[in-house]
Design a protein around this motif. Structure first.
Motif, mmCIF file in Angstrom:
data_model
loop_
_atom_site.group_PDB
_atom_site.id
_atom_site.type_symbol
_atom_site.label_atom_id
_atom_site.label_comp_id
_atom_site.label_asym_id
_atom_site.label_seq_id
_atom_site.Cartn_x
_atom_site.Cartn_y
_atom_site.Cartn_z
ATOM 1 N N ARG A 54 0.900 -1.123 -0.036
ATOM 2 C CA ARG A 54 0.178 -0.035 0.047
ATOM 3 C C ARG A 54 1.010 1.462 -0.046
ATOM 4 O O ARG A 54 1.627 1.380 0.819
ATOM 5 C CB ARG A 54 -0.987 -0.075 1.135
ATOM 6 N N PRO A 55 0.855 2.112 -0.751
ATOM 7 C CA PRO A 55 1.420 3.629 -0.931
ATOM 8 C C PRO A 55 0.908 4.450 0.426
ATOM 9 O O PRO A 55 -0.290 4.724 0.272
ATOM 10 C CB PRO A 55 1.120 4.053 -2.383
ATOM 11 N N SER A 57 2.101 8.163 1.724
ATOM 12 C CA SER A 57 3.238 9.585 1.465
ATOM 13 C C SER A 57 4.193 9.674 2.794
ATOM 14 O O SER A 57 3.836 9.346 3.989
ATOM 15 C CB SER A 57 2.478 10.696 1.481
ATOM 16 N N PHE A 69 1.599 9.623 7.936
ATOM 17 C CA PHE A 69 0.422 9.861 8.686
ATOM 18 C C PHE A 69 -0.578 9.169 7.760
ATOM 19 O O PHE A 69 -0.848 9.383 6.561
ATOM 20 C CB PHE A 69 0.300 11.423 8.489
ATOM 21 N N CYS A 71 -4.772 7.109 7.576
ATOM 22 C CA CYS A 71 -6.152 6.900 8.039
ATOM 23 C C CYS A 71 -6.581 5.331 7.821
ATOM 24 O O CYS A 71 -6.242 4.724 6.639
ATOM 25 C CB CYS A 71 -7.178 7.908 7.275
ATOM 26 N N GLY A 74 -9.360 0.630 5.256
ATOM 27 C CA GLY A 74 -9.700 -0.787 4.915
ATOM 28 C C GLY A 74 -8.630 -1.915 5.506
ATOM 29 O O GLY A 74 -8.128 -1.346 6.351
ATOM 30 N N ALA A 76 -5.542 -3.338 4.800
ATOM 31 C CA ALA A 76 -4.269 -2.984 5.002
ATOM 32 C C ALA A 76 -3.899 -2.188 6.121
ATOM 33 O O ALA A 76 -2.996 -2.204 6.904
ATOM 34 C CB ALA A 76 -3.524 -2.454 3.619
ATOM 35 N N THR A 77 -4.775 -0.995 5.999
ATOM 36 C CA THR A 77 -4.385 0.040 6.925
ATOM 37 C C THR A 77 -4.947 -0.198 8.427
ATOM 38 O O THR A 77 -4.279 0.266 9.424
ATOM 39 C CB THR A 77 -5.149 1.527 6.592
ATOM 40 N N GLU A 219 -3.735 10.641 -6.030
ATOM 41 C CA GLU A 219 -3.632 9.353 -5.268
ATOM 42 C C GLU A 219 -4.366 8.299 -6.070
ATOM 43 O O GLU A 219 -5.540 8.052 -5.780
ATOM 44 C CB GLU A 219 -4.285 9.616 -3.747
ATOM 45 N N GLU A 220 -3.802 7.817 -6.943
ATOM 46 C CA GLU A 220 -4.529 6.770 -7.757
ATOM 47 C C GLU A 220 -4.363 5.484 -6.949
ATOM 48 O O GLU A 220 -3.390 5.246 -6.479
ATOM 49 C CB GLU A 220 -3.796 6.936 -9.178
ATOM 50 N N HIS A 221 -5.148 4.418 -7.352
ATOM 51 C CA HIS A 221 -5.170 3.002 -6.858
ATOM 52 C C HIS A 221 -3.814 2.504 -7.627
ATOM 53 O O HIS A 221 -3.717 2.693 -8.576
ATOM 54 C CB HIS A 221 -6.323 2.336 -7.292
HETATM 55 C C1 LIG Z 1 0.874 8.022 -3.700
HETATM 56 C C2 LIG Z 1 -0.077 7.767 -2.659
HETATM 57 C C3 LIG Z 1 0.081 8.248 -1.334
HETATM 58 C C4 LIG Z 1 -0.984 8.049 -0.423
HETATM 59 N N1 LIG Z 1 -0.558 8.653 0.827
HETATM 60 C C5 LIG Z 1 -1.435 8.254 1.788
HETATM 61 C C6 LIG Z 1 -1.318 8.799 3.015
HETATM 62 O O1 LIG Z 1 -0.123 9.408 3.466
HETATM 63 N N2 LIG Z 1 -2.108 8.288 4.002
HETATM 64 C C7 LIG Z 1 -3.182 7.592 3.702
HETATM 65 O O2 LIG Z 1 -3.990 7.427 4.666
HETATM 66 N N3 LIG Z 1 -3.418 7.117 2.583
HETATM 67 C C8 LIG Z 1 -2.420 7.587 1.698
HETATM 68 N N4 LIG Z 1 -3.044 7.063 0.413
HETATM 69 C C9 LIG Z 1 -4.107 5.963 0.145
HETATM 70 C C10 LIG Z 1 -3.595 4.715 0.747
HETATM 71 O O3 LIG Z 1 -2.746 4.233 -0.225
HETATM 72 C C11 LIG Z 1 -4.928 3.776 0.738
HETATM 73 O O4 LIG Z 1 -5.776 4.516 1.812
HETATM 74 C C12 LIG Z 1 -4.906 2.700 1.149
HETATM 75 O O5 LIG Z 1 -3.999 1.909 0.151
HETATM 76 C C13 LIG Z 1 -5.981 1.506 1.557
HETATM 77 O O6 LIG Z 1 -5.653 0.270 1.966
HETATM 78 P P1 LIG Z 1 -6.706 -0.612 2.523
HETATM 79 O O7 LIG Z 1 -6.360 -1.863 2.126
HETATM 80 O O8 LIG Z 1 -6.660 -0.152 4.089
HETATM 81 O O9 LIG Z 1 -8.005 -0.142 2.115
HETATM 82 P P2 LIG Z 1 -9.002 -0.887 0.790
HETATM 83 O O10 LIG Z 1 -9.502 -1.975 1.336
HETATM 84 O O11 LIG Z 1 -7.819 -1.031 -0.259
HETATM 85 O O12 LIG Z 1 -9.602 0.298 0.216
HETATM 86 C C14 LIG Z 1 -10.766 1.062 1.404
HETATM 87 C C15 LIG Z 1 -11.246 2.207 0.432
HETATM 88 O O13 LIG Z 1 -10.403 3.135 0.083
HETATM 89 C C16 LIG Z 1 -10.333 3.503 -1.366
HETATM 90 N N5 LIG Z 1 -8.731 3.601 -1.635
HETATM 91 C C17 LIG Z 1 -7.832 2.916 -1.678
HETATM 92 N N6 LIG Z 1 -6.786 3.206 -2.144
HETATM 93 C C18 LIG Z 1 -7.044 4.245 -2.723
HETATM 94 C C19 LIG Z 1 -6.174 5.505 -3.184
HETATM 95 N N7 LIG Z 1 -5.048 5.078 -3.743
HETATM 96 N N8 LIG Z 1 -6.971 6.767 -3.625
HETATM 97 C C20 LIG Z 1 -8.213 6.869 -3.346
HETATM 98 N N9 LIG Z 1 -9.213 5.965 -2.484
HETATM 99 C C21 LIG Z 1 -8.510 4.620 -2.017
HETATM 100 C C22 LIG Z 1 -10.853 2.295 -1.761
HETATM 101 O O14 LIG Z 1 -11.739 2.615 -3.096
HETATM 102 C C23 LIG Z 1 -11.956 1.863 -0.915
HETATM 103 O O15 LIG Z 1 -13.136 2.780 -0.811
HETATM 104 C C24 LIG Z 1 -1.859 7.138 -0.779
HETATM 105 C C25 LIG Z 1 -2.060 6.850 -1.977
HETATM 106 C C26 LIG Z 1 -1.287 7.118 -2.876
HETATM 107 C C27 LIG Z 1 -1.543 6.384 -4.392
#
Ligand SMILES: Cc1cc2nc3c(=O)[nH]c(=O)nc-3n(C[C@H](O)[C@H](O)[C@H](O)COP(=O)(O)OP(=O)(O)OC[C@H]3O[C@@H](n4cnc5c(N)ncnc54)[C@H](O)[C@@H]3O)c2cc1C
Ligand code: FES
Length: 257
Positions: A54-55, A57, A69, A71, A74, A76-77, A219-221
Motif C-alpha cells: 500500500r502506498p 506518503s 500519517f 487513515c 480498509g 491493509a491500514t 492518489e490513484e489506486h
Molecule cells: C501516492 C499515494 C500516497 C498516499 N498517501 C497516503 C497517506 O499518506 N495516508 C493515507 O492514509 N493514505 C494515503 N494513500 C491512500 C492509501 O494508499 C490507501 O488508503 C490504502 O492503500 C488503503 O488500503 P486498505 O487496504 O486499508 O483499504 P482498501 O480496502 O484498499 O480501500 C478502502 C477504501 O479506500 C479507497 N482507496 C484505496 N486506495 C485508494 C487510493 N489510492 N486513492 C483513493 N481511494 C483509495 C478504496 O476505493 C476503498 O473505498 C496514498 C495513496 C497514493 C497512491
C-alpha cells in the motif's frame, strides 16, 4: 531516483484521533533520499492477504526517521494500525517523483499549499522546505473535526486558512472556493495541491484561469507501485503516464482530466 527495500523498525505508533494514526519508522536510506511528494510502498502482512503493498506518503523526515500519517480505511491500514512499536515493516521507498519546490524561497509571490482531507499528508513535508512567511496553507474538510494537521503547519510558521463544507471552521464552502477568493487578492506564484480528484480538477482549472503554475499529487489506486504493471496510468498531454513512477506529482497544465 534511488529507492530501497528494507525492514523498517517501528519507533512509534500513535492514534491521534478517530481513525488517524502517526507512525515513525527507522529507515536511514529512505530518510536520506526522500523528497516531499514521494511515498513508500508498505507490505503490511507476511502472507498474501492483502497481496499488494500500500502506498503512503512520506509525511516528514528527521535524521534517520521517516514519519507517515495515515487513515484506517480498509484491511491493509487496519493491519498497519495494529502493528506495535519495535515491530518491523517491509517497505520500498522513496518512490515516485516529488514536488518541484525550487524557487519558493526567491519567488516574489506567496506559494499556496492546498489540501483536501488526507491530502495534508505529503504537504507537511513540503511545507518544511518552504519559507514559512511566504507559504499559505489552505486546508479543506467537511467539518471542523476533520481538519487535519493544523498544528503542524502552524508550528512550521505557515499562514493557515481553513474551509469547511458546513461552515464550522473558517470559510464556509469548498476549499477551491477559498482558493478563488485568495487568488483574487493577487500575489500568488505557485500552487501545490493534494486531495480528492474532483478537488484537484478544480484546482487545475482555477490555476489555469489565473495563469499560475500548479503541481498536483494524485492518489490513484496502485498495484505494483514501481512502474511495471500500468495499473495506475493517467492521461497527460504527452500520453499516458504512470502515477507511481512518473508521478504521483504532475503539473496541472500537463494533465488531461
Ligand atoms: C501516492 C499515494 C500516497 C498516499 N498517501 C497516503 C497517506 O499518506 N495516508 C493515507 O492514509 N493514505 C494515503 N494513500 C491512500 C492509501 O494508499 C490507501 O488508503 C490504502 O492503500 C488503503 O488500503 P486498505 O487496504 O486499508 O483499504 P482498501 O480496502 O484498499 O480501500 C478502502 C477504501 O479506500 C479507497 N482507496 C484505496 N486506495 C485508494 C487510493 N489510492 N486513492 C483513493 N481511494 C483509495 C478504496 O476505493 C476503498 O473505498 C496514498 C495513496 C497514493 C497512491
Ligand atoms: S502501480 Fe504498477 S505501474 Fe503504477
Amino acid at each position: 531516483m534511488k529507492n530501497f527495500q528494507l525492514q523498517a523498525k517501528i519507533l512509534s505508533q500513535t492514534k491521534i484521533k478517530d481513525n488517524y494514526w502517526y507512525c515513525e519508522l527507522s529507515a536511514p536510506k529512505v530518510a536520506k533520499n526522500a523528497l516531499p511528494g514521494q511515498f513508500i510502498n508498505i507490505r503490511v502482512s507476511d502472507n498474501f492477504d492483502p497481496l499488494l503493498r500500500r502506498p503512503i506518503s512520506i509525511h516528514g523526515v528527521s535524521g534517520v526517521k521517516i514519519k507517515i500519517f495515515y487513515c484506517v480505511v480498509g484491511k491493509a491500514t487496519e493491519i498497519l494500525a495494529r502493528k506495535k512499536k519495535g515491530e518491523h515493516l517491509d517497505i520500498i521507498g522513496p518512490l515516485g517523483n516529488g514536488f518541484d519546490y525550487r524557487g519558493n524561497i526567491k519567488s516574489k509571490g506567496q506559494t499556496i499549499l492546498i489540501a483536501g482531507g488526507m491530502g495534508v499528508a505529503p504537504l507537511v513535508f513540503l511545507a518544511q522546505k518552504m519559507k514559512p512567511s511566504k507559504t499559505l496553507v489552505l486546508i479543506g474538510a467537511k467539518t471542523k473535526k476533520q481538519i487535519l494537521c493544523r498544528k503542524e503547519f502552524k508550528e512550521l510558521g505557515c499562514i493557515v486558512k481553513f474551509s469547511t463544507d458546513d461552515g464550522s471552521l473558517g470559510f464556509s464552502g469548498r476549499v477551491t472556493d477559498l482558493l478563488k477568493a485568495v487568488l483574487a487578492q493577487g500575489l500568488s506564484s505557485k500552487i501545490f495541491a493534494c486531495g480528492p480528484a474532483p478537488m484537484l480538477k478544480a484546482v487545475t482549472r482555477i490555476a489555469c484561469e489565473n495563469n499560475i503554475d500548479s503541481q498536483l499529487s494524485l492518489e490513484e489506486h496502485m498495484a505494483c507501485g514501481i512502474g511495471a504493471c500500468l495499473g495506475c496510468v493517467v492521461s497527460t498531454k504527452s500520453g499516458y503516464k504512470r502515477v507511481c513512477k512518473d508521478g504521483p506529482v504532475f503539473s496541472g497544465q500537463e494533465l488531461i482530466w
